[in-house]
Design an enzyme around this catalytic site. Structure first.
Site, short mmCIF file in Angstrom:
data_model
loop_
_atom_site.label_atom_id
_atom_site.label_comp_id
_atom_site.label_asym_id
_atom_site.label_seq_id
_atom_site.Cartn_x
_atom_site.Cartn_y
_atom_site.Cartn_z
N ASP A 25 27.13 27.61 41.50
CA ASP A 25 25.83 26.99 41.28
C ASP A 25 24.97 27.11 42.53
OD1 ASP A 25 26.59 26.27 38.71
OD2 ASP A 25 27.27 24.27 39.32
N LYS A 26 23.68 26.96 42.35
CA LYS A 26 22.71 27.15 43.44
C LYS A 26 23.07 26.38 44.71
CE LYS A 26 17.88 26.23 44.64
NZ LYS A 26 16.60 25.62 44.18
#
Length: 313
Positions: free
Chosen positions: A149-150
């Site tokens: 995820d970011k």
């Protein structure tokens, strides 16, 4: 529509809902591309991104549709994505002629996607490989075989050629690659070792979220081991045994211990940190070409260390 019976159709610019007509036997990605007037590749990406459900369950693109099936989901607006090389510094943990391992920083998106059209890890890899890996242009997704995820930091593997990419992807699918995360979670976990089980699928109401489902979804298993109990928080090792979307975040939240900084699956967490305190700490696997064991580590980031230090009793 020609070529098949039109399904019953109810849609607005974002959400879709179809009841399959007589088009039984077609692959779901083919069927979706036809009824939504999108490319098959885009339909496949939407299905694999968990934007589409069939009878309330997360399907595979290869699912054969049958009359009466209920297809629901969200068709995201397409954006022009940047596939151009961009000079972005990379923290390289390991490299040989077949594999590259990166320590991904917080804030970096792995693939260009809706809302993140450039400055991604893929853009950075295209620039890097233009110098050191001429074959990269022939490798899908610049060799990326999994994602984080970011705001999750840590180890991410990249293949330098198509054969290695296919072999690593197969190893991930067969669970031959062991992943080890570290996280700080809300509350005090009483057990020293905890196993979390629960099928994960698209949230029945909030479609951008995943959830543990009583019915449907895909099986998911996560092991958790306490490293240290802090003042109202717990520092843990996390070992996901499966690879579902947002698995660690969903499972820990399901047990009442959302990861600090997780604004999607946490409640109080947003007040404790500027980002989610989740780190892909280590990956262990046998090199697919050299057939030697590899263990690649990414040091725990300073923001996690500082958070732990400031919340010791």
């Amino acid at each position: 529509m020609t070529g098949h019976d039109s399904p019953k159709k109810y849609r607005n610019p974002e959400k879709i809902s179809y009841i399959v007509g007589e088009d039984k036997g077609k692959r779901l990605d083919v069927y979706l591309s036809e009824i939504c007037s999108i490319t098959r590749t885009r339909a496949k990406n939407l299905i694999e991104g968990n934007f589409i459900t069939v009878d309330g369950k997360v399907p595979k693109p290869s699912l054969k549709v049958k009359k009466g099936m209920h297809i629901e989901g969200v068709i995201q607006e397409e954006e022009t994505l940047s596939m151009e090389p961009q000079e972005i510094p990379l923290d390289i943990l390991y490299e040989d002629e077949y594999i590259l391992a990166i320590n991904k920083p917080s804030g970096m998106v792995v693939h260009p996607s809706f809302g993140h059209s450039d400055k991604t890890l893929m853009n950075a890899l295209l620039a890097y490989f233009n110098i050191s890996c001429a074959e990269a242009s022939h490798v899908p997704r610049a060799g990326i075989v999994h994602r984080l995820d970011k705001d999750t930091t840590g180890v991410i593997l990249v293949a330098k050629d198509l054969k290695t990419q296919e072999m690593l992807s197969a190893m991930f699918k067969k669970r031959d690659i062991s992943k080890h995360y570290r996280a700080v979670v809300e509350g005090i976990i009483k057990e020293d070792i905890m196993t979390i089980e629960g099928n994960i699928g698209r949230h029945p109401i909030e479609r951008k979220k995943m959830a543990v489902l009583k019915n449907g979804g895909r099986d998911a298993l996560t092991d958790v081991m306490v490293i240290e109990r802090l003042n109202t928080f717990t520092y843990v090792d996390v070992f996901p045994k499966t690879g579902r979307t947002h698995q660690i975040r969903v499972h820990l939240s399901y047990k009442g211990h959302p990861i600090v900084g997780d604004e999607i699956y946490g409640k109080r967490a947003r007040h404790a940190s500027n980002r989610i305190l989740l780190h892909a700490y280590r990956i262990d696997f046998v090199h697919p070409i050299k057939n030697i064991p590899l263990s690649i580590w990414a040091p725990v980031p300073d923001d996690i260390k500082e958070f732990i230090e400031s919340h010791r009793s």
